[in-house]
Design a protein around this motif. Structure first.
Motif, PDB file in Angstrom:
ATOM      1  N   THR A 149       0.837  -1.194   0.000  1.00  0.00           N
ATOM      2  CA  THR A 149       0.000   0.000   0.000  1.00  0.00           C
ATOM      3  C   THR A 149       0.874   1.246   0.000  1.00  0.00           C
ATOM      4  O   THR A 149       1.728   1.414   0.873  1.00  0.00           O
ATOM      5  N   VAL A 150       0.655   2.106  -0.986  1.00  0.00           N
ATOM      6  CA  VAL A 150       1.408   3.354  -1.111  1.00  0.00           C
ATOM      7  C   VAL A 150       0.424   4.519  -1.025  1.00  0.00           C
ATOM      8  O   VAL A 150      -0.646   4.494  -1.643  1.00  0.00           O
ATOM      9  N   VAL A 151       0.810   5.549  -0.285  1.00  0.00           N
ATOM     10  CA  VAL A 151      -0.089   6.678  -0.015  1.00  0.00           C
ATOM     11  C   VAL A 151       0.384   7.947  -0.723  1.00  0.00           C
ATOM     12  O   VAL A 151       1.588   8.195  -0.824  1.00  0.00           O
ATOM     13  N   THR A 152      -0.588   8.741  -1.189  1.00  0.00           N
ATOM     14  CA  THR A 152      -0.329  10.110  -1.638  1.00  0.00           C
ATOM     15  C   THR A 152      -1.325  11.023  -0.924  1.00  0.00           C
ATOM     16  O   THR A 152      -2.333  10.552  -0.387  1.00  0.00           O
ATOM     17  N   PRO A 153      -1.071  12.345  -0.917  1.00  0.00           N
ATOM     18  CA  PRO A 153      -1.929  13.256  -0.148  1.00  0.00           C
ATOM     19  C   PRO A 153      -3.391  13.323  -0.593  1.00  0.00           C
ATOM     20  O   PRO A 153      -4.292  13.434   0.220  1.00  0.00           O
ATOM     21  N   GLN A 154      -3.641  13.259  -1.892  1.00  0.00           N
ATOM     22  CA  GLN A 154      -5.024  13.365  -2.368  1.00  0.00           C
ATOM     23  C   GLN A 154      -5.094  12.896  -3.816  1.00  0.00           C
ATOM     24  O   GLN A 154      -4.127  13.047  -4.576  1.00  0.00           O
ATOM     25  N   LEU A 155      -6.214  12.309  -4.185  1.00  0.00           N
ATOM     26  CA  LEU A 155      -6.413  11.842  -5.552  1.00  0.00           C
ATOM     27  C   LEU A 155      -6.222  12.990  -6.538  1.00  0.00           C
ATOM     28  O   LEU A 155      -6.868  14.036  -6.426  1.00  0.00           O
ATOM     29  N   GLY A 156      -5.321  12.811  -7.498  1.00  0.00           N
ATOM     30  CA  GLY A 156      -5.104  13.814  -8.525  1.00  0.00           C
ATOM     31  C   GLY A 156      -4.169  14.949  -8.135  1.00  0.00           C
ATOM     32  O   GLY A 156      -3.942  15.857  -8.935  1.00  0.00           O
ATOM     33  N   ASN A 157      -3.631  14.903  -6.903  1.00  0.00           N
ATOM     34  CA  ASN A 157      -2.709  15.980  -6.543  1.00  0.00           C
ATOM     35  C   ASN A 157      -1.350  15.721  -7.199  1.00  0.00           C
ATOM     36  O   ASN A 157      -1.135  14.710  -7.870  1.00  0.00           O
ATOM     37  N   THR A 158      -0.412  16.646  -7.029  1.00  0.00           N
ATOM     38  CA  THR A 158       0.863  16.574  -7.745  1.00  0.00           C
ATOM     39  C   THR A 158       1.608  15.271  -7.478  1.00  0.00           C
ATOM     40  O   THR A 158       2.116  14.617  -8.400  1.00  0.00           O
ATOM     41  N   GLN A 159       1.687  14.880  -6.201  1.00  0.00           N
ATOM     42  CA  GLN A 159       2.408  13.654  -5.856  1.00  0.00           C
ATOM     43  C   GLN A 159       1.651  12.403  -6.311  1.00  0.00           C
ATOM     44  O   GLN A 159       2.259  11.393  -6.662  1.00  0.00           O
ATOM     45  N   ASP A 160       0.336  12.482  -6.342  1.00  0.00           N
ATOM     46  CA  ASP A 160      -0.472  11.353  -6.797  1.00  0.00           C
ATOM     47  C   ASP A 160      -0.181  11.067  -8.280  1.00  0.00           C
ATOM     48  O   ASP A 160      -0.007   9.911  -8.684  1.00  0.00           O
TER      49      ASP A 160
END
Length: 356
Positions: A149-160
């Motif tokens: 499981t890998v996490v990013t701050p929000q769907l569609g944000n820069t890191q995502d």
């Protein structure tokens, strides 16, 4: 006979004179209207400015903490608004409840695309770099993420977008579970062992490394020429820019001052940023965390415009968009370059992003 012959002629002449006069007034009115539109409506009553409580928003935090924005804005009231990630700020901008925002490059592009190139303009950069993929110590190569499981701050944000593009290039799409959490929640989840990795902006990547025992699998800077890519930029509602150009220039003047302060007084800038983070989140960073975070960012007014066509294509690779969002005409760097010129600084390059 002669009188009756001349009356229509005199009437016609008078009518023509009135028509010419009316046309002249009409042209004058139009010119006055165009002139008024060109000069805007004067200073705005208030400027609603978005930002995130991240070290990648250091220029914004310094501008707020040192009152550099307010000093330049004068009678215009500054109303700062905190966001966790870009898509929230985009919603506020497009909904008209926000005038300008520091934001990631991905959501900035989306805001422009969603409004068919009408609603917002890119007017400056703020930060280059400062995003990393951090993982559990047992993960040493991309393939080790399979089933994790890998996490990013929000769907569609820069890191995502960055994560999903990278996974696609590594042939890992669908083999890794990608989820979204607020940054503070990601730290807690990593400590509990609920997540295995995260692609995060600073200071959160540093917090996972120093506070939760994570290690860096990839620094995003390694994926870009010269290690430069726009992590944070400044965008403004097009209508606000048109109606209040002097207010926008005042904001940019404050931004340039904040960048100068940050780069000339790094130790003091860290203190200001940490104080602002404490106010925004209730907790200051450890000195080691903020030191590490600052090592991975470059605070700059240059939005690195030449990268935006590639950033738009990355959304397709990441599976976020079916076609690359159009970015032609997105940038209006004229006000920034005017501010930079007055300060004796070189202009930044729009790289063709200012023309449709």
């Amino acid at each position: 006979m002669r009188l009756s012959a001349f009356r229509p002629a005199r009437f016609l002449a008078a009518t023509l004179a009135l028509t010419v006069a009316a046309a002249g007034c009409s042209r004058a009115d139009r010119n006055d209207t165009q002139a008024a539109a060109a000069t805007g409506k004067g200073p705005a009553t208030e400027l609603r400015l978005g930002y995130f409580p991240n070290v990648t928003h250091a220029a914004a935090l310094v501008g707020l903490g040192k009152d550099l924005f307010s000093k330049e804005l004068g009678s215009t009231k500054l109303v700062p608004t905190k966001f966790n990630a870009g898509p929230e700020a985009v919603g506020a901008l497009l909904g008209g409840s926000l005038d300008a925002s520091f934001i990631g490059s991905g959501p900035a592009i989306n805001a422009y695309a969603k409004s068919n190139g009408e609603a917002v303009r890119l007017i400056a950069g703020a930060t280059s770099g400062g995003a990393q993929l951090v993982v559990k110590p047992t993960i040493s190569k991309p393939a080790d993420l399979i089933g994790k499981t890998v996490v990013t701050p929000q769907l569609g944000n820069t890191q995502d977008v960055s994560l999903k593009k990278w996974l696609a290039e590594k042939n890992l799409t669908g083999k890794v579970k990608v989820t979204n959490l607020e940054n503070a929640q990601t730290l807690d989840a990593f400590k509990k062992g609920d997540v295995d990795a995260a692609w995060l902006p600073e200071p959160w990547s540093s917090r996972l490394v120093l506070d939760a025992g994570a290690k860096v699998l990839l620094d995003e800077a390694s994926l870009w020429p010269g290690g430069k890519f726009p992590t944070t930029v400044l965008i403004v509602r097009t209508q606000f820019l048109q109606e209040h150009p002097e207010t926008v220039k005042a904001l940019l003047t404050g931004l340039v001052a904040a960048i100068d302060f940050s780069n000339s007084n790094t130790a003091d800038a860290k203190t200001v940023v940490n104080d602002q983070l404490k106010q925004a989140t209730g907790k200051a960073l450890k000195p080691a965390v903020i030191d590490r975070a600052f090592e991975h960012i470059q605070i700059t007014a240059d939005p690195i415009a030449a990268t935006f066509p590639q950033l738009a294509k990355d959304q397709v690779t990441a599976g976020i968009a079916k076609t690359a969002p159009a970015v032609a005409g997105f940038a209006d760097l004229g006000p920034l370059n005017e501010v930079l010129g007055k300060a004796g600084k070189p202009a930044v390059d729009a790289a063709g992003l200012d023309a449709k």
